[in-house]
Enzyme design. Structure first.
Site, PDB file in Angstrom:
ATOM      1  N   CYS A 381       0.834  -1.203   0.000  1.00 43.65           N
ATOM      2  CA  CYS A 381       0.000   0.000   0.000  1.00 43.65           C
ATOM      3  C   CYS A 381       0.871   1.256   0.000  1.00 43.65           C
ATOM      4  CB  CYS A 381      -0.989  -0.053   1.158  1.00 43.65           C
ATOM      5  SG  CYS A 381      -2.441   0.957   0.842  1.00 43.65           S
ATOM      6  N   HIS A 507      -3.635  -4.775  -0.012  1.00 32.16           N
ATOM      7  CA  HIS A 507      -2.966  -5.407   1.136  1.00 32.16           C
ATOM      8  C   HIS A 507      -2.933  -6.922   0.953  1.00 32.16           C
ATOM      9  CE1 HIS A 507      -2.741  -2.043   4.113  1.00 32.16           C
ATOM     10  NE2 HIS A 507      -3.596  -1.520   3.249  1.00 32.16           N
ATOM     11  N   GLU A 509      -1.323  -9.092   2.507  1.00 31.91           N
ATOM     12  CA  GLU A 509      -1.122  -9.853   3.753  1.00 31.91           C
ATOM     13  C   GLU A 509      -2.410 -10.448   4.321  1.00 31.91           C
ATOM     14  OE1 GLU A 509      -0.913  -6.620   3.374  1.00 31.91           O
ATOM     15  OE2 GLU A 509      -1.518  -5.479   5.142  1.00 31.91           O
TER      16      GLU A 509
HETATM   17  N1  GLN Z   1      -1.806   6.716   3.218  1.00 31.77           N
HETATM   18  C1  GLN Z   1      -1.924   6.037   1.977  1.00 31.77           C
HETATM   19  C2  GLN Z   1      -3.301   6.222   1.337  1.00 31.77           C
HETATM   20  O1  GLN Z   1      -4.226   6.612   1.981  1.00 31.77           O
HETATM   21  C3  GLN Z   1      -1.605   4.570   2.138  1.00 31.77           C
HETATM   22  C4  GLN Z   1      -2.563   3.826   3.019  1.00 31.77           C
HETATM   23  C5  GLN Z   1      -2.059   2.479   3.431  1.00 31.77           C
HETATM   24  O2  GLN Z   1      -0.866   2.207   3.380  1.00 31.77           O
HETATM   25  N2  GLN Z   1      -2.944   1.633   3.893  1.00 31.77           N
HETATM   26  O3  GLN Z   1      -3.465   5.980   0.185  1.00 31.77           O
END
Ligand code: GLN
Length: 552
Positions: A381, A507, A509
């Site tokens: 992410c 994500h 994971e």
């Molecule tokens: N802060 C970033 C966003 O909002 C990444 C979010 C994250 O890593 N879950 O896109």
């Protein structure tokens, strides 16, 4: 009609009630009993999505987009079923719905009370998940410990359900902790007795007492607990602290918990069969390789902040028969100390998800180090966004490239809000949450890892890869390896010519299982093993030696 197992905790928190609940689910599932799991969290937040990692650790996201308690992660990893938002219930949700009904006039002028209105709402949620999933057994874990003020409505609801159902359709398991007194070398049962008394004062007699302890619980101690707590001796189960959480189902089966539960609930079950699970644990405990992985984040000092990521790394290690040594590296330290000294010798670098500006420059340094030294990199992410920003700055030479999350004025918004990309003034973009399909581009490392071109992965973010920079970055070697099926959003990207430098906007994971590692994690660890052992012909290792010697 489903049967219900209620799991409560006593004495102290954080002794593995969630893992025990999940392990019980695995035991039943491996005996061909269909199960689902539910967590009742007594706090007033509607969900943990807005809670600080310092308060709550990781936020686990379900495919249907619920932001939930991290115990749901354990549940999914152990029972290998996708859970939904019904699996996570908080006092906040209960009150929100009771109050909404009151405002609509649904209670016809009645006085709204904890009993029966709040308890009815809790009971409805417990029964709803049974109906929705069609599971034979619903295992319900109550967060916190017995005696907490905010937990009382939940215990009262459980008492009522137990009364309403037939005796063989519900079961109460109380997980306690037996402290050890060093000076006399004794295990003490008194806190357990008190906690069971408290539970009984709420009208709930436990059927099983599961004793967590750091020392051996003798037969004599078990007899004592059985007598004082009015539980059958077979119902007093000892669960000592183990090296790995994945040993817990095996341990509980060895203690005959499965047989006892099946007998009490009069379940039609297959014989115990944890052969595959045992094999997985055996691989975990007898690795033939070893890798050192740096996990870079701003909450690395917190045990639970990146829980699913750490578990996914371990699962990938099981697949590669490699012990994964996780080295937590604080992103802010990477801003103060030489990157080489903090990351030297690691076989892989994982840059964690995150929100807000703190530690960003340190994460960018980690990405640069991975790229320049050809060390396997997995960006999750924010970790993918970091990879793109670093490439834009240092390879394309776009000075000041950034995400608009960290600098709204950046001359090169490589990562930005969709509304900004489309010239919409309104910035009130909500989070992209839950499962989205992604089409992988054939020939990419990502497509090779998954072995398919259509996947679904879970999201939790606001910002996106800015398509204005897509062609320019691709020409320089950072390509999109997968997009939304309509091609509109970059969901995963990778660097051409690097042994493994991949970042996903989603994500990965959350979908990893101990016996079925997530493909990106598996290939990341495979690349780390290759770097470590030089199996790829030693090219990466040679390159690394040259870099270490100060060469190009
Ligand atoms: N802060 C970033 C966003 O909002 C990444 C979010 C994250 O890593 N879950 O896109």
């Amino acid at each position: 009609m489903p049967k219900y197992i209620f799991v409560t905790g006593g004495v102290v928190s954080s002794v593995g009630k969630g893992i025990t609940t999940a392990a019980l689910g695995r035991i039943l599932k491996s005996r061909s009993v269909s199960v689902t799991l539910q967590k009742l969290d007594p706090y007033l937040n509607v969900d943990p999505g807005t809670m600080s990692p310092y308060q709550h650790g990781e936020v686990f996201v379900t495919t249907d987009g619920a932001e939930t308690d991290l115990d749901l992660g354990h549940y999914e990893r152990f029972i290998d079923e996708e859970l939904t938002k019904s699996a996570s219930v908080t006092t906040g949700q209960i009150y929100q719905s009771v109050i909404a009904k009151e405002r609509k006039g649904e209670f016809l002028g009645g006085t709204i009370q904890a009993i029966p209105h709040v308890t009815n709402e809790i009971k409805a949620r417990v029964r709803q998940i049974g109906r929705e999933t069609g599971a034979q057994v619903v295992i319900v874990e109550v967060g916190g410990t017995v005696g907490d003020i905010e937990g009382q409505p939940f215990l009262e609801a459980i008492r009522q359900i137990r009364r309403e159902e037939r005796p063989e359709d519900t079961l109460s398991i109380h997980v306690t902790f037996l402290p050890h007194v060093g000076s006399t070398n004794e295990i003490k049962t008194k806190p357990t007795q008190h906690s069971v008394r408290e539970l009984r004062s709420m009208g709930i007699q436990p059927d099983v007492i599961l004793c967590r302890a750091d020392h051996e619980v003798t037969a004599e101690i078990r007899r004592k607990i059985a007598l004082f707590c009015d539980v059958d001796e077979r119902g007093v189960i000892s669960l000592p602290t183990m090296d790995s959480i994945y040993q817990v189902p095996i341990m509980l089966e060895d203690e005959n918990l499965g047989d006892y539960v099946i007998e009490l609930l009069k379940l039609d079950a297959a014989p115990r069969d944890l052969a595959n699970w045992r094999e997985m644990v055996d691989r975990l405990q007898n690795p033939t390789n070893e890798v050192d992985i740096a996990v870079v984040g701003k909450y690395v000092e917190l045990h639970d902040a990146y829980l699913s990521i750490k578990e996914a790394l371990i699962h990938a290690g099981i697949a590669q028969r490699a012990k994964v040594n996780i080295h937590c590296v604080h992103s802010e330290r990477l801003e103060q100390e030489p990157v080489g000294s903090l990351l030297e010798g690691v076989d892989g670098i994982l840059v964690c998800p995150g929100f807000g500006e703190r530690g960003i420059e340190g994460k960018l340094e980690a990405a640069r180090y991975s790229r320049e030294n050809r060390i396997p990199y997995l960006g999750v992410c924010l970790g993918m966004q970091i990879m793109a920003i670093e490439y834009a700055r240092n390879v394309l030479g776009l000075i000041g490239a950034n995400s608009t999350e960290f600098n709204v004025q950046t001359p090169h918004p490589v990562i930005s809000l969709l509304s900004e990309q489309m010239g919409i003034e309104d910035k009130g973009g909500t989070m992209r949450l839950g499962g989205y399909p992604c089409r992988l581009i054939p020939g990419t490392k990502a497509a090779a890892a998954y072995g398919t071109d259509e996947i679904v992965e879970r999201h939790r973010h606001r910002y996106e890869f800015n398509n204005k920079y897509k062609a320019q970055l691709a020409q320089a070697g950072l390509i999109a390896s997968g997009t939304l099926p309509d091609g509109s959003l970059v969901e995963i990207s990778e660097i051409v010519g690097h042994p493994f430098m991949v970042g996903s906007q989603f994500h990965p994971e959350f979908r990893s299982r101990p016996d079925r590692p997530q493909p990106l994690f598996r290939e990341f660890i495979a690349a780390a093993v290759q770097l470590r052992t030089g199996v790829d012909g030693g090219l990466i290792a040679q390159q690394r030696e040259r870099v270490a010697a100060g060469g190009a």
